[in-house]
Each structure stands twice: as C-alpha cells, then as structure tokens.
Design a protein around this motif. Structure first.
Motif, PDB file in Angstrom:
ATOM      1  N   THR A  56      13.025   4.370 -11.079  1.00 34.39           N
ATOM      2  CA  THR A  56      12.997   2.884 -10.595  1.00 34.39           C
ATOM      3  C   THR A  56      13.453   2.624  -9.133  1.00 34.39           C
ATOM      4  O   THR A  56      13.012   2.067  -8.216  1.00 34.39           O
ATOM      5  CB  THR A  56      13.436   2.039 -11.483  1.00 34.39           C
ATOM      6  OG1 THR A  56      12.886   2.212 -12.840  1.00 34.39           O
ATOM      7  CG2 THR A  56      13.082   0.481 -11.061  1.00 34.39           C
ATOM      8  N   LEU A  57      14.711   3.267  -9.082  1.00 37.34           N
ATOM      9  CA  LEU A  57      15.221   3.342  -7.541  1.00 37.34           C
ATOM     10  C   LEU A  57      14.478   4.147  -6.624  1.00 37.34           C
ATOM     11  O   LEU A  57      14.160   3.450  -5.565  1.00 37.34           O
ATOM     12  CB  LEU A  57      16.578   3.868  -7.597  1.00 37.34           C
ATOM     13  CG  LEU A  57      17.353   4.111  -6.355  1.00 37.34           C
ATOM     14  CD1 LEU A  57      17.709   2.575  -5.820  1.00 37.34           C
ATOM     15  CD2 LEU A  57      18.671   4.804  -6.434  1.00 37.34           C
ATOM     16  N   SER A  58      13.874   5.223  -6.842  1.00 39.72           N
ATOM     17  CA  SER A  58      13.100   5.981  -6.036  1.00 39.72           C
ATOM     18  C   SER A  58      11.793   5.202  -5.600  1.00 39.72           C
ATOM     19  O   SER A  58      11.230   5.330  -4.492  1.00 39.72           O
ATOM     20  CB  SER A  58      12.717   7.275  -6.626  1.00 39.72           C
ATOM     21  OG  SER A  58      13.968   8.164  -6.813  1.00 39.72           O
ATOM     22  N   SER A  59      11.353   4.386  -6.581  1.00 37.62           N
ATOM     23  CA  SER A  59       9.977   3.684  -6.323  1.00 37.62           C
ATOM     24  C   SER A  59      10.453   2.388  -5.584  1.00 37.62           C
ATOM     25  O   SER A  59       9.388   1.669  -4.843  1.00 37.62           O
ATOM     26  CB  SER A  59       9.392   3.449  -7.410  1.00 37.62           C
ATOM     27  OG  SER A  59      10.113   2.334  -8.104  1.00 37.62           O
ATOM     28  N   SER A  60      11.583   2.002  -5.416  1.00 41.40           N
ATOM     29  CA  SER A  60      11.890   0.701  -4.609  1.00 41.40           C
ATOM     30  C   SER A  60      12.567   1.009  -3.324  1.00 41.40           C
ATOM     31  O   SER A  60      12.435   0.110  -2.602  1.00 41.40           O
ATOM     32  CB  SER A  60      12.762  -0.195  -5.612  1.00 41.40           C
ATOM     33  OG  SER A  60      13.204  -1.163  -4.967  1.00 41.40           O
ATOM     34  N   VAL A  61      13.312   2.099  -3.124  1.00 43.00           N
ATOM     35  CA  VAL A  61      14.141   2.386  -2.053  1.00 43.00           C
ATOM     36  C   VAL A  61      13.757   3.715  -1.437  1.00 43.00           C
ATOM     37  O   VAL A  61      14.085   4.528  -2.248  1.00 43.00           O
ATOM     38  CB  VAL A  61      15.631   2.064  -2.398  1.00 43.00           C
ATOM     39  CG1 VAL A  61      16.607   2.486  -1.089  1.00 43.00           C
ATOM     40  CG2 VAL A  61      15.964   0.697  -2.693  1.00 43.00           C
ATOM     41  N   ARG A  62      13.163   3.746  -0.445  1.00 43.93           N
ATOM     42  CA  ARG A  62      12.890   5.149   0.356  1.00 43.93           C
ATOM     43  C   ARG A  62      13.974   5.418   1.278  1.00 43.93           C
ATOM     44  O   ARG A  62      14.503   4.516   2.318  1.00 43.93           O
ATOM     45  CB  ARG A  62      11.440   4.872   0.936  1.00 43.93           C
ATOM     46  CG  ARG A  62      10.555   4.508   0.129  1.00 43.93           C
ATOM     47  CD  ARG A  62      10.320   5.561  -1.141  1.00 43.93           C
ATOM     48  NE  ARG A  62       9.870   6.942  -0.946  1.00 43.93           N
ATOM     49  CZ  ARG A  62       9.903   7.662  -1.479  1.00 43.93           C
ATOM     50  NH1 ARG A  62      10.198   7.625  -2.812  1.00 43.93           N
ATOM     51  NH2 ARG A  62       9.759   9.117  -1.112  1.00 43.93           N
ATOM     52  N   PRO A  63      14.190   6.735   1.357  1.00 42.23           N
ATOM     53  CA  PRO A  63      15.125   7.309   2.576  1.00 42.23           C
ATOM     54  C   PRO A  63      14.716   6.797   4.051  1.00 42.23           C
ATOM     55  O   PRO A  63      15.910   6.504   4.483  1.00 42.23           O
ATOM     56  CB  PRO A  63      15.011   8.826   2.463  1.00 42.23           C
ATOM     57  CG  PRO A  63      14.530   8.917   1.088  1.00 42.23           C
ATOM     58  CD  PRO A  63      13.521   7.829   0.739  1.00 42.23           C
ATOM     59  N   GLU A  64      13.542   6.859   4.322  1.00 46.09           N
ATOM     60  CA  GLU A  64      13.279   6.115   5.887  1.00 46.09           C
ATOM     61  C   GLU A  64      13.537   4.774   5.885  1.00 46.09           C
ATOM     62  O   GLU A  64      14.052   4.513   6.972  1.00 46.09           O
ATOM     63  CB  GLU A  64      11.739   6.480   6.119  1.00 46.09           C
ATOM     64  CG  GLU A  64      10.718   5.953   5.119  1.00 46.09           C
ATOM     65  CD  GLU A  64      10.447   6.846   3.860  1.00 46.09           C
ATOM     66  OE1 GLU A  64       9.264   6.642   2.953  1.00 46.09           O
ATOM     67  OE2 GLU A  64      11.336   7.731   3.710  1.00 46.09           O
ATOM     68  N   ALA A  65      13.532   3.950   4.858  1.00 44.43           N
ATOM     69  CA  ALA A  65      13.865   2.654   4.954  1.00 44.43           C
ATOM     70  C   ALA A  65      15.338   2.310   4.989  1.00 44.43           C
ATOM     71  O   ALA A  65      16.071   1.552   5.912  1.00 44.43           O
ATOM     72  CB  ALA A  65      13.292   1.824   3.706  1.00 44.43           C
ATOM     73  N   LEU A  66      15.964   3.343   4.547  1.00 45.76           N
ATOM     74  CA  LEU A  66      17.661   3.152   4.688  1.00 45.76           C
ATOM     75  C   LEU A  66      17.855   3.681   6.013  1.00 45.76           C
ATOM     76  O   LEU A  66      18.891   2.967   6.634  1.00 45.76           O
ATOM     77  CB  LEU A  66      18.210   4.204   3.562  1.00 45.76           C
ATOM     78  CG  LEU A  66      17.934   3.596   1.992  1.00 45.76           C
ATOM     79  CD1 LEU A  66      18.512   4.780   1.050  1.00 45.76           C
ATOM     80  CD2 LEU A  66      18.699   2.333   1.816  1.00 45.76           C
ATOM     81  N   LEU A  67      17.296   4.628   6.632  1.00 46.83           N
ATOM     82  CA  LEU A  67      17.764   5.314   7.988  1.00 46.83           C
ATOM     83  C   LEU A  67      17.290   4.248   8.824  1.00 46.83           C
ATOM     84  O   LEU A  67      17.724   4.228   9.832  1.00 46.83           O
ATOM     85  CB  LEU A  67      17.106   6.533   8.243  1.00 46.83           C
ATOM     86  CG  LEU A  67      17.613   7.757   7.229  1.00 46.83           C
ATOM     87  CD1 LEU A  67      16.723   8.978   7.575  1.00 46.83           C
ATOM     88  CD2 LEU A  67      19.248   7.918   7.449  1.00 46.83           C
TER      89      LEU A  67
ATOM     90  N   ARG B 283      19.554  -3.257  -3.385  1.00 52.56           N
ATOM     91  CA  ARG B 283      18.790  -3.736  -2.403  1.00 52.56           C
ATOM     92  C   ARG B 283      19.638  -4.813  -1.472  1.00 52.56           C
ATOM     93  O   ARG B 283      19.656  -4.758  -0.220  1.00 52.56           O
ATOM     94  CB  ARG B 283      17.513  -4.243  -2.662  1.00 52.56           C
ATOM     95  CG  ARG B 283      16.753  -3.067  -3.202  1.00 52.56           C
ATOM     96  CD  ARG B 283      15.331  -3.556  -3.564  1.00 52.56           C
ATOM     97  NE  ARG B 283      14.771  -4.128  -2.322  1.00 52.56           N
ATOM     98  CZ  ARG B 283      13.813  -3.236  -1.515  1.00 52.56           C
ATOM     99  NH1 ARG B 283      13.888  -1.994  -1.701  1.00 52.56           N
ATOM    100  NH2 ARG B 283      13.351  -4.161  -0.423  1.00 52.56           N
ATOM    101  N   LYS B 284      20.061  -5.958  -1.935  1.00 50.12           N
ATOM    102  CA  LYS B 284      20.925  -6.892  -1.467  1.00 50.12           C
ATOM    103  C   LYS B 284      22.287  -6.330  -0.725  1.00 50.12           C
ATOM    104  O   LYS B 284      22.442  -6.383   0.078  1.00 50.12           O
ATOM    105  CB  LYS B 284      21.161  -7.874  -2.305  1.00 50.12           C
ATOM    106  CG  LYS B 284      21.925  -9.181  -1.692  1.00 50.12           C
ATOM    107  CD  LYS B 284      21.832 -10.235  -2.688  1.00 50.12           C
ATOM    108  CE  LYS B 284      22.650 -11.426  -2.028  1.00 50.12           C
ATOM    109  NZ  LYS B 284      22.600 -12.647  -3.136  1.00 50.12           N
ATOM    110  N   VAL B 285      22.983  -5.342  -1.493  1.00 44.66           N
ATOM    111  CA  VAL B 285      24.122  -4.956  -0.967  1.00 44.66           C
ATOM    112  C   VAL B 285      23.842  -3.974   0.256  1.00 44.66           C
ATOM    113  O   VAL B 285      24.626  -4.050   1.363  1.00 44.66           O
ATOM    114  CB  VAL B 285      25.028  -3.870  -1.952  1.00 44.66           C
ATOM    115  CG1 VAL B 285      25.947  -3.137  -1.371  1.00 44.66           C
ATOM    116  CG2 VAL B 285      25.548  -4.937  -3.006  1.00 44.66           C
ATOM    117  N   LEU B 286      22.825  -3.393   0.194  1.00 38.73           N
ATOM    118  CA  LEU B 286      22.324  -2.385   1.302  1.00 38.73           C
ATOM    119  C   LEU B 286      21.884  -3.153   2.518  1.00 38.73           C
ATOM    120  O   LEU B 286      21.528  -2.659   3.490  1.00 38.73           O
ATOM    121  CB  LEU B 286      21.378  -1.373   0.724  1.00 38.73           C
ATOM    122  CG  LEU B 286      21.985  -0.093  -0.472  1.00 38.73           C
ATOM    123  CD1 LEU B 286      20.819   0.492  -0.917  1.00 38.73           C
ATOM    124  CD2 LEU B 286      23.023   0.416   0.572  1.00 38.73           C
ATOM    125  N   GLY B 287      21.465  -4.435   2.392  1.00 39.04           N
ATOM    126  CA  GLY B 287      20.652  -4.977   3.367  1.00 39.04           C
ATOM    127  C   GLY B 287      19.441  -5.112   3.630  1.00 39.04           C
ATOM    128  O   GLY B 287      18.824  -5.478   4.609  1.00 39.04           O
TER     129      GLY B 287
END
Length: 341
Positions: A109-120, A241-245
């Motif tokens: 579920t995390l992998s479908s919602s948060v992608r590495p490129e979005a984090l970088l 997601r909220k914590v990560l911005g």
C-alpha cells in the motif's frame, strides 16, 4: 500521531521501558533472546511503548551497529541516515519478520501511494528505507513479494529494534488498519503458504514476536517517530504522507488480477442463469428448444475459457495457492468444468 501515554521506568541505553513489558520488551544490548513457546501475554492487547524520540546519546550507541543488504554486505547503521549516499531526510521503516503478511501488505500500500521520485522532488529530498529482523538472504524475496521500490536491509540480531525502543507481541490489535486492502484471513493464508514454499528459509524470517515502527531522521537526529503497539500498528499511510510533506491523501485501492477475474466470472454466471431461464421457456414452446440448449452449452464453454485464462495468469500472481483456490471456487460456482490442481 497520537500515542498512549505510558508509565516510564529507566531502561537500557537511555531508552524507556514500561510496566507490563517484562518478557516482551527490550531484553539487553546483546543478541535478543528468542522464546520457544507462545504465552498468554502475547495476546493481552496493545503493549505500552514510549512516546519519547531517541536522543542523540541513544543514536550514538546504535550508530555503528551493522545492517546487511541482500548480498550480506555490512555497513554501519549511521550510513543509512547520515552517510554520503543518504538524502537530507530519511524515513526508516522497521518491519516485523520477512514472512509477516501484515507488513507485506503495508509496504504494498505504501509503494502504491508514495514513489521514490516524489520524495526526492520535495523541498527537502527524502528517502524511505526498510529494515527487517530476518536473514538478508530473504531480502530479494521480500522485495519481489511486496513490489517495494525502496532500499531494504536486515538486522537479524534485532539490536536496533531493542535500542530504539521497539517491543514484542503477537496481538493483532483492536481493529483492521486502513492500509490492509485484503482480508485478514487471506493475508494470513498467503503468509502461511509463503512460509511453506520457502522450506527451511522460513526459519530465517526473523522473530515472529518482534514489532517495529517508523522514525524520521533529519540532520542526524530523529524528528518524528512511531512505535508499533501490536502486529498491525504501523503508522497509517495518510499520516506518513502528511509528515513527509506530501499530503494526507488516502492511498489508492490497488487493483489485483483476481478482482478482474471475479467480475468476469460473476458476469458469466449471470449470463448462464439467463440462458438457463431462456432454455426452460424454450422447452415449453414447440419451436426453438434445440437452439436454446445450444446457447446454454456455449455459455458453459465460455465460463471454462475464462477460468482457463485466469489459470494462465497464476504464474505472476502474488498469492499463487490462494488464487488457485479462488478460481476453483468461482469456476465451480459458475458450473464450469475447470478444476485447477
């Protein structure tokens, strides 16, 4: 994220232990003791955990503890959050044993919602790193099973878990979390089958009582954290997601091939029922009875073809045996002739 206020007593390495954690919490700075038998305490509800973040002094004690990659190569723990390859901000996710279906579902579920490129691409470039308590030989299997795009490491000694205040329990908790997009029964069955298929490797998955948590590192310190109180108590994806911005959007519902097969077989069952009804009406009339019977047989053939198509897809299905059983049940319910073994 809200946490239950615990009753703190002094603990090992500057961390906090709690009343009621005896035998289930932090044991020592050495290699953790593994208990052979399940006790009633393992199912007494949420365990108490500290709400205090690891201090700089705590991190100094774990900085040089080894973590292992899929090839068994070791590096100091501090390299993950402050090494030359580390991002400015790193979220470390500690999972349970490598055969835990709940943690696998969490990472899917995390992998479908948060992608590495979005984090970088965030104003503060961020990485997610996963750490499990099993043998590093299982990391490749774990990555493939969860479709996890993030780096995965192993801490088979569980020293990091101990020093960072994570505890041990087998209790499932009072309710199913949002990240669980499959039923508990199907997750447990898939985990059991996965363990059986792994043979002796199932003994290297890690301590089944160990639970984990999530810690956000910035500039070498922990700025946010969450410790699991039961085996499904990972921080929910919107909270992460909220914590990560990013935002607190709920993760999308993952589409699996079995749901598509189920809808197709359901439609075929309805089609077969309508054909059967028309056949009965046709037999009551003087004309057209032969044509109606042929229509029914053609529909049955279509049902079987759908089941056969589903069987060809099993090679890439995540839960092979569970999917086979599902296809058998649906095919038999639709009165097709397919039997998968």
């Amino acid at each position: 994220m809200k946490m239950t206020a615990p009753v703190d007593v002094p603990g090992v390495g500057g961390l906090q232990h709690h009343h009621g954690d005896t035998g289930k919490g932090i044991h020592s700075a050495g290699t953790p003791k593994l208990e052979a038998q399940t006790t009633a305490e393992d199912f007494e509800g949420d365990v108490k955990v500290s709400s205090k973040l690891p201090t700089v002094a705590d991190l100094e004690k774990v900085a040089d503890l080894p973590v292992l990659d899929a090839d068994g190569q070791s590096q100091p723990f501090k390299n993950l959050y402050s090494g030359p390859q580390a991002a400015q901000r790193v979220l470390l996710i500690f999972v349970r044993h490598f055969f835990c279906g709940n943690c696998q579902e969490y990472l899917r579920t995390l992998s479908s919602s948060v992608r590495p490129e979005a984090l970088l691409a965030l104003p503060t470039p961020t990485q997610i790193i996963v750490i499990g308590c099993g043998h590093p030989d299982l990391i490749s299997m774990y990555r493939q099973t969860t479709n996890c795009p993030f780096a995965i490491y192993a801490d088979p000694t569980r020293k990091l878990y101990d020093h960072l205040g994570m505890t041990r329990t087998l209790d499932l908790g009072p309710k199913s979390p949002q990240y669980m997009q499959k039923s508990l029964l199907s997750v447990m069955a898939a985990s059991f089958v996965q363990s059986l298929k792994s043979g002796w490797a199932a003994t290297k998955g890690g301590d089944y009582r160990q639970v984990g948590g999530e810690f956000l590192f910035e500039a070498g310190t922990v700025t946010w954290g969450h410790r699991m109180r039961n085996t499904r108590d990972h921080a929910e994806i919107p909270a992460l997601r909220k914590v990560l911005g990013l935002d607190n959007t709920r993760p999308p519902v993952r589409q699996s091939w079995t749901s598509g097969v189920g809808r197709r077989l359901s439609n075929r069952r309805q089609s077969w029922s309508r054909s059967r009804s028309r056949t009965r009406r046709g037999r009551e009339s003087r004309d057209g009875s032969v044509m109606e019977e042929v229509a029914e047989e053609e529909t049955r053939t279509d049902d079987t073809a759908v089941g056969a198509s589903a069987y060809k897809s099993l090679g890439t299905a995540e839960n092979h045996d569970g999917a086979i059983a599902a296809v058998n049940g649906l095919a038999n319910a639709s009165r097709g002739s397919l039997v998968v073994r």
